[in-house]
Scaffold this motif. Structure first.
Motif, PDB file in Angstrom:
ATOM      1  N   ALA A 151     107.434  -4.839  11.348  1.00 28.80           N
ATOM      2  CA  ALA A 151     105.714  -5.039  11.825  1.00 28.80           C
ATOM      3  C   ALA A 151     105.380  -3.867  11.903  1.00 28.80           C
ATOM      4  O   ALA A 151     104.101  -2.986  10.881  1.00 28.80           O
ATOM      5  N   ALA A 152     105.509  -3.117  12.342  1.00 29.81           N
ATOM      6  CA  ALA A 152     105.096  -1.462  12.140  1.00 29.81           C
ATOM      7  C   ALA A 152     105.659  -0.606  10.885  1.00 29.81           C
ATOM      8  O   ALA A 152     104.723  -0.005  10.308  1.00 29.81           O
ATOM      9  N   ALA A 153     106.767  -1.436  10.260  1.00 26.46           N
ATOM     10  CA  ALA A 153     107.016  -0.620   9.141  1.00 26.46           C
ATOM     11  C   ALA A 153     106.108  -0.960   8.280  1.00 26.46           C
ATOM     12  O   ALA A 153     105.761  -0.831   6.509  1.00 26.46           O
ATOM     13  N   LEU A 154     105.959  -2.205   8.007  1.00 29.16           N
ATOM     14  CA  LEU A 154     104.558  -2.868   6.883  1.00 29.16           C
ATOM     15  C   LEU A 154     103.070  -2.979   7.390  1.00 29.16           C
ATOM     16  O   LEU A 154     102.172  -2.433   6.528  1.00 29.16           O
ATOM     17  N   LYS A 155     103.339  -2.341   8.218  1.00 26.73           N
ATOM     18  CA  LYS A 155     101.690  -1.635   9.051  1.00 26.73           C
ATOM     19  C   LYS A 155     101.538  -0.213   8.146  1.00 26.73           C
ATOM     20  O   LYS A 155     100.568   0.223   7.192  1.00 26.73           O
ATOM     21  N   ALA A 156     102.460   0.440   8.394  1.00 25.37           N
ATOM     22  CA  ALA A 156     103.098   1.635   7.592  1.00 25.37           C
ATOM     23  C   ALA A 156     102.624   1.456   5.779  1.00 25.37           C
ATOM     24  O   ALA A 156     101.877   2.313   5.592  1.00 25.37           O
TER      25      ALA A 156
ATOM     26  N   ASP B  77     111.171   0.685   0.462  1.00 24.24           N
ATOM     27  CA  ASP B  77     109.976   1.729   0.366  1.00 24.24           C
ATOM     28  C   ASP B  77     110.224   2.000   1.912  1.00 24.24           C
ATOM     29  O   ASP B  77     108.635   2.933   2.294  1.00 24.24           O
ATOM     30  N   ALA B  78     110.799   1.299   3.167  1.00 25.99           N
ATOM     31  CA  ALA B  78     110.590   1.807   4.110  1.00 25.99           C
ATOM     32  C   ALA B  78     111.942   1.625   5.096  1.00 25.99           C
ATOM     33  O   ALA B  78     112.719   0.499   3.998  1.00 25.99           O
ATOM     34  N   LEU B  79     112.894   2.214   5.697  1.00 25.45           N
ATOM     35  CA  LEU B  79     114.346   1.287   5.919  1.00 25.45           C
ATOM     36  C   LEU B  79     114.757   1.104   7.729  1.00 25.45           C
ATOM     37  O   LEU B  79     113.359   1.836   8.820  1.00 25.45           O
ATOM     38  N   ILE B  80     114.799   0.397   8.090  1.00 28.39           N
ATOM     39  CA  ILE B  80     115.215  -0.251   8.888  1.00 28.39           C
ATOM     40  C   ILE B  80     116.583  -0.206   9.672  1.00 28.39           C
ATOM     41  O   ILE B  80     116.953  -0.480   8.651  1.00 28.39           O
ATOM     42  N   ILE B  81     117.219   0.728   9.918  1.00 29.51           N
ATOM     43  CA  ILE B  81     118.644   1.277  10.833  1.00 29.51           C
ATOM     44  C   ILE B  81     118.865   0.500  12.013  1.00 29.51           C
ATOM     45  O   ILE B  81     118.577   0.728  13.254  1.00 29.51           O
TER      46      ILE B  81
ATOM     47  N   ASP C  40     100.748  -0.554   4.622  1.00 29.84           N
ATOM     48  CA  ASP C  40      99.430  -1.131   4.297  1.00 29.84           C
ATOM     49  C   ASP C  40      99.971  -3.025   3.606  1.00 29.84           C
ATOM     50  O   ASP C  40      99.194  -2.956   2.546  1.00 29.84           O
ATOM     51  N   ARG C  41     100.830  -2.906   4.266  1.00 31.92           N
ATOM     52  CA  ARG C  41     101.099  -4.705   4.219  1.00 31.92           C
ATOM     53  C   ARG C  41     100.963  -6.118   4.410  1.00 31.92           C
ATOM     54  O   ARG C  41     101.416  -5.481   5.246  1.00 31.92           O
ATOM     55  N   THR C  42     100.417  -6.934   4.288  1.00 26.37           N
ATOM     56  CA  THR C  42     100.666  -8.298   5.664  1.00 26.37           C
ATOM     57  C   THR C  42     101.963  -8.579   4.740  1.00 26.37           C
ATOM     58  O   THR C  42     102.406  -9.141   3.947  1.00 26.37           O
ATOM     59  N   PRO C  43     102.772  -9.672   6.185  1.00 25.42           N
ATOM     60  CA  PRO C  43     103.978 -10.323   5.963  1.00 25.42           C
ATOM     61  C   PRO C  43     103.480 -11.442   5.607  1.00 25.42           C
ATOM     62  O   PRO C  43     102.272 -12.127   5.609  1.00 25.42           O
ATOM     63  N   SER C  44     104.919 -11.489   4.714  1.00 24.92           N
ATOM     64  CA  SER C  44     104.814 -13.084   3.994  1.00 24.92           C
ATOM     65  C   SER C  44     104.153 -14.057   5.144  1.00 24.92           C
ATOM     66  O   SER C  44     104.912 -14.004   6.748  1.00 24.92           O
ATOM     67  N   ALA C  45     103.550 -15.461   4.722  1.00 20.35           N
ATOM     68  CA  ALA C  45     104.157 -16.181   5.344  1.00 20.35           C
ATOM     69  C   ALA C  45     105.745 -16.636   6.358  1.00 20.35           C
ATOM     70  O   ALA C  45     106.152 -16.954   7.037  1.00 20.35           O
ATOM     71  N   ALA C  46     106.455 -16.796   5.574  1.00 16.03           N
ATOM     72  CA  ALA C  46     107.732 -16.867   5.471  1.00 16.03           C
ATOM     73  C   ALA C  46     108.434 -16.319   6.621  1.00 16.03           C
ATOM     74  O   ALA C  46     109.074 -16.250   7.031  1.00 16.03           O
TER      75      ALA C  46
END
Length: 452
Positions: free
Chosen positions: A324-329, A177-181, A331-337
């Motif tokens: 963190a920016a991708a998860l925010k975009a 759903d998003a990509l980091i290169i 609208d997801r909360t990072p898992s505990a792991a």
């Protein structure tokens, strides 16, 4: 991809082969006569004058080299490696182009080395085998927490060799759903390969880059071409560091200029000129930037200034910031792991920073400064500080400065890196252990010869 000019394509495979062979050499350092030095210096000046991509700096570099010859600046330089280093530093003193350099080849260079000719089947096979060992520059492709894709790239080989590996990596991340290169360790490569990768993220026909060759006035245009699958239309982040160079910088620059991705990390190295080797002597090659990148959006490039990130953070923190920016975009909360992993990464960065600091102190030709750095950043007793400072000097004088190739195991208590010596090309493993009572200081340093 749309066609590009064949001479530009053909020159890249010999350059790749030269790079592999140069770094593998462990041969004796030949001594030079006065006649050798004059001949090599003039051949270098002449080749820069005719082939370096910027006409006025080319004249100035050639003039400076010839003045050094007439003034006797090279008279006391005996070995080939020392002479190559001096020619490189003198040229860069006029034009600080980090692609520009003189190198000693490990064997006799064929007289027609700089001729524009297709690579032989043997050359192709050698290049493919060397690149296969590093998966054609694709270090890793995986999914991070929150279905964010992660693509780690180290080099852009010629497109004919890299295409399948790149396409497979992008295809494996198509449903993210998003990509980091990650281009933080990227050291460059073929502009056609850069354009092919960027093609996956922009509409077909988009003009991605142009290159200009001063020697013959040739202009090569790189467009986004037809692909084997659907283009990736989701948000993209590109990670950079001060070590990101050349083709890795173009990747970030293209994404930024096309407003197709967010750049996160540090200002890059600042090398924008495609380069190829020219024979200037039977044992010497000159790496001459012969083409100039011209971005169609900015009408310029990143030469000498680097690519400035949209989000400036330390390279070690870039991945967690982008994730963190991708998860925010999304609208997801990072898992505990994922949160725990990010915390560990930050904690481990202290050890990595200490290791990088030691490498920097090693590379600086100043024993007093190195001694002072060790006293300030380690808990080593004075006797060991002196031992390391002296040993570092001997190693550096014998083999040249270190360049970190990649980091190995890194934790809050230790860090390990694989490195190459610039002069000899020999590999080594550097390991530091962090003091248990003071995690911001080194307790032990180890150097071990190894293939990097």
């Amino acid at each position: 991809m749309l066609p590009v000019n064949k001479p530009a394509m053909r020159s890249l495979l010999p350059l790749l082969l030269f790079s592999f062979s140069l770094h593998a050499q462990k041969l004796p350092d030949p001594e030079l006569t006065a006649a050798d030095r004059r001949k090599i210096a003039e051949a270098f000046a002449k080749r820069v004058e005719s082939s370096y991509v910027l006409a006025e700096p080319a004249k100035q570099i050639a003039k400076a080299i010839r003045e050094h010859v007439r003034g006797g600046a090279y008279d006391d330089i005996a070995t080939a490696s020392a002479f190559a280093e001096r020619l490189t530093s003198d040229a860069r003193a006029v034009q600080n182009d980090r692609h520009l350099r003189v190198a000693v080849a490990g064997s006799v260079v064929p007289a027609d080395h700089d001729a524009e000719r297709p690579p032989t089947p043997e050359q192709k096979a050698e290049a493919r085998e060397n690149l296969r060992k590093i998966n054609f520059g694709v270090a890793e492709a995986k999914r991070l927490d929150g279905n964010v894709g992660y693509l780690d790239l180290e080099v852009f080989p010629p497109l004919e060799l890299a295409k399948d590996a790149l396409d497979a990596a992008v295809a494996s991340l198509a449903d993210t759903d998003a990509l980091i290169i990650d281009a933080r360790r990227h050291r460059g490569g073929d502009p056609a390969t850069v354009a092919h990768l960027v093609s996956w993220f922009v509409p077909e026909g988009t003009l991605i880059n142009e290159t200009y060759t001063r020697e013959n006035g040739d202009v090569t245009k790189y467009h986004a071409g037809k692909l084997s699958g659907a283009r990736y239309g989701k948000k993209v982040w590109v990670l950079t560091s001060k070590r990101t160079f050349s083709g890795g910088e173009e990747l970030a620059y293209d994404f930024q200029a096309l407003k197709r991705g967010t750049i996160v990390g540090e200002v890059t190295g600042g090398g924008a000129h495609p380069t190829r080797p020219f024979r200037i002597h039977e044992r010497f090659l000159a790496m001459i930037p012969f083409r100039q990148s011209i971005n169609p959006v900015t009408k310029t490039n990143w030469e000498g200034v680097g690519v400035k990130p949209d989000v400036a953070v330390a390279a070690d923190e870039a991945l967690q910031v982008a994730h963190a920016a991708a998860l925010k975009a999304l609208d997801r909360t990072p898992s505990a792991a994922a949160t725990a992993a990010a915390k560990t990464e930050v904690e481990n960065s202290a050890a990595r920073t200490l290791l990088a600091g030691w490498v920097k102190s090693f590379n600086e030709d100043d024993v007093a400064a190195r001694r002072a750095w060790l006293r300030a950043n380690s808990t080593l007793p004075d006797a060991q500080v002196e031992q390391y400072a002296t040993m570092d000097t001997e190693i550096r004088d014998g083999h040249g400065a270190f360049d970190i190739v990649r980091f190995g195991e890194v934790s809050a208590t230790s860090a390990e890196a694989f490195a190459k010596h610039r002069k000899s090309g020999m590999g080594g493993r550097i390991r530091i252990e962090v003091d248990a009572k003071d995690p911001k200081k080194i307790a032990k340093i180890g150097l071990q010869p190894a293939d990097a």
